[in-house]
Design a protein around this motif. Structure first.
Motif, PDB file in Angstrom:
ATOM      1  N   LEU A  71       0.823  -1.211   0.000  1.00 28.15           N
ATOM      2  CA  LEU A  71       0.000   0.000   0.000  1.00 28.15           C
ATOM      3  C   LEU A  71       0.857   1.261   0.000  1.00 28.15           C
ATOM      4  CD1 LEU A  71      -2.808  -1.020   2.535  1.00 28.15           C
ATOM      5  CD2 LEU A  71      -2.919  -1.001   0.036  1.00 28.15           C
ATOM      6  N   PHE A  72       1.936   1.270   0.755  1.00 23.90           N
ATOM      7  CA  PHE A  72       2.808   2.447   0.783  1.00 23.90           C
ATOM      8  C   PHE A  72       3.502   2.651  -0.562  1.00 23.90           C
ATOM      9  CE2 PHE A  72       6.995   4.356   1.567  1.00 23.90           C
ATOM     10  CZ  PHE A  72       6.596   5.570   2.110  1.00 23.90           C
ATOM     11  N   ARG A  73       4.012   1.566  -1.165  1.00 22.24           N
ATOM     12  CA  ARG A  73       4.671   1.709  -2.464  1.00 22.24           C
ATOM     13  C   ARG A  73       3.706   2.143  -3.556  1.00 22.24           C
ATOM     14  NH1 ARG A  73       7.855  -3.474  -4.093  1.00 22.24           N
ATOM     15  NH2 ARG A  73       5.973  -4.496  -3.272  1.00 22.24           N
ATOM     16  N   SER A  74       2.425   1.792  -3.399  1.00 22.57           N
ATOM     17  CA  SER A  74       1.434   2.153  -4.417  1.00 22.57           C
ATOM     18  C   SER A  74       1.168   3.653  -4.462  1.00 22.57           C
ATOM     19  CB  SER A  74       0.120   1.412  -4.141  1.00 22.57           C
ATOM     20  OG  SER A  74       0.307   0.015  -4.219  1.00 22.57           O
ATOM     21  N   ILE A  75       1.287   4.344  -3.339  1.00 21.15           N
ATOM     22  CA  ILE A  75       1.025   5.791  -3.308  1.00 21.15           C
ATOM     23  C   ILE A  75       2.300   6.619  -3.338  1.00 21.15           C
ATOM     24  CG2 ILE A  75      -1.139   5.489  -2.061  1.00 21.15           C
ATOM     25  CD1 ILE A  75       0.313   6.297   0.496  1.00 21.15           C
ATOM     26  N   SER A  76       3.451   5.983  -3.230  1.00 24.96           N
ATOM     27  CA  SER A  76       4.718   6.715  -3.230  1.00 24.96           C
ATOM     28  C   SER A  76       5.513   6.528  -4.516  1.00 24.96           C
ATOM     29  CB  SER A  76       5.575   6.279  -2.030  1.00 24.96           C
ATOM     30  OG  SER A  76       5.865   4.893  -2.113  1.00 24.96           O
TER      31      SER A  76
END
Length: 338
Positions: A71-76
């Motif tokens: 989830l973090f890599r998807s928005i960053s």
């Protein structure tokens, strides 16, 4: 100075960064529970049925740790979130919509708010830095001085033999649209060149030098500050006190003048008046004895009389200017017969 400003701004945003990270972790944790639960249940079903495992699903959503990382890599920008959503759609379409909601909420709401908060914190910190305020004020003043000096040189472009402006030259140059645009852009609102020239001419010699032009424009720039308003109010109060004191002094002087102008009684004149009154009373008594008339009002003093009153007036005027009644002075106003 730029490095100092950058370090100071970053240090001032650390608190905002901490709380923003906590909120972002909480959001990823809530969404991660839903995605991880669905993925783990599907993997358990595959394992119990003896079907082939899904390595991509296990890699993205095999555990809560993996899911939050995804989830973090998807928005960053560390992962194309289209690959992750394909694995969720293979489980259920509702998971795909939920993942899209997470991306939209995180990108358009959370991250934008976080960016705005960081910028505002950096600006607030910069506004509280004394060194930065001093440097900014000095830099701004220097920029304004250069602008005003350039305009002054433009006004003197046709006359290089002098370094001052007189009223005639200023009025002629003021009609130019470039000059008026400069004063409007510099927040010096004045449509009358004569008034503006008088304000710029600080020493009242009829000419404006470059120093007077620069200082005058800087003072006239913008609206009145709170300090200038307070100074004006203090000056008005001081003038009011002076006017009140002058008014009181004028009243005191007027009273003294009135006292000096008051007539002073003269004992000699008073004695002469008494003698004149006694002579008039004696003449009145003689008049009663010879004419048979009784005088009832002598010197404005009423005397009791018997019989009817009658007025006897004569229009004769004595050589001294006194009006007489029957040959007597005008102090005898009423007579009657007896």
């Amino acid at each position: 100075r730029d490095l100092h400003n950058l370090i100071y701004s970053i240090r001032s945003t650390l608190k905002s960064l901490l709380w923003s990270s906590v909120i972002l972790l909480l959001i990823m944790y809530i969404f991660g529970l839903a995605f991880t639960t669905s993925a783990v249940l599907h993997l358990i079903d595959l394992e119990s049925s003896g079907s082939a495992a899904a390595p991509e699903l296990t890699n993205y959503f095999g555990s809560l740790h993996r899911t939050m990382h995804t989830l973090f890599r998807s928005i960053s920008g560390g992962l194309d979130w289209g690959l992750a959503i394909e694995e969720l759609i293979s489980l259920n379409w509702s998971l795909g919509y939920l993942f899209t909601l997470y991306i939209a909420f995180s990108m358009f709401a959370v991250l934008n708010v976080m960016t705005g908060t960081f910028c505002q914190s950096a600006l607030d910190a910069a506004s509280r830095d004394k060194d930065l305020l001093i440097a900014s004020a000095s830099l701004e003043r220097q920029m304004h001085v250069e602008m005003v000096e350039t305009m002054f040189n433009t006004l003197l472009a046709e006359n290089q033999t002098r370094n001052t402006l007189d009223l005639m030259e200023f009025e002629e140059k003021f009609q130019s649209s470039n000059v008026q645009a400069f004063f409007q852009g510099f927040h010096v609102e004045s449509k009358d060149p004569w008034t503006l020239f008088k304000l710029l001419d600080s020493n009242n010699d009829g000419e404006v030098s470059k120093e007077e032009f620069v200082e005058g424009c800087l003072k006239l720039k913008g609206s009145a500050t709170a300090v200038e308003q307070q100074l004006m109010m203090a000056e008005m109060r001081r003038l009011k006190k002076k006017l009140t004191a002058v008014e009181e002094q004028s009243f005191n002087i007027e009273g003294l003048l009135l006292q000096f102008q008051a007539p002073v009684p003269n004992p000699v004149n008073n004695q002469d008046d008494e003698e004149e009154v006694e002579q008039e009373e004696g003449q009145a008594l003689n008049f009663e004895a010879t004419s048979g008339l009784r005088i009832t009002n002598i010197n404005n003093q009423t005397v009791p009389e018997d019989g009817e009153e009658s007025e006897l007036r004569s229009s004769q005027v004595s050589p001294t200017g006194h009006e007489h009644v029957g040959g007597l002075p005008n102090r005898i106003s009423e007579v009657d017969y007896f």
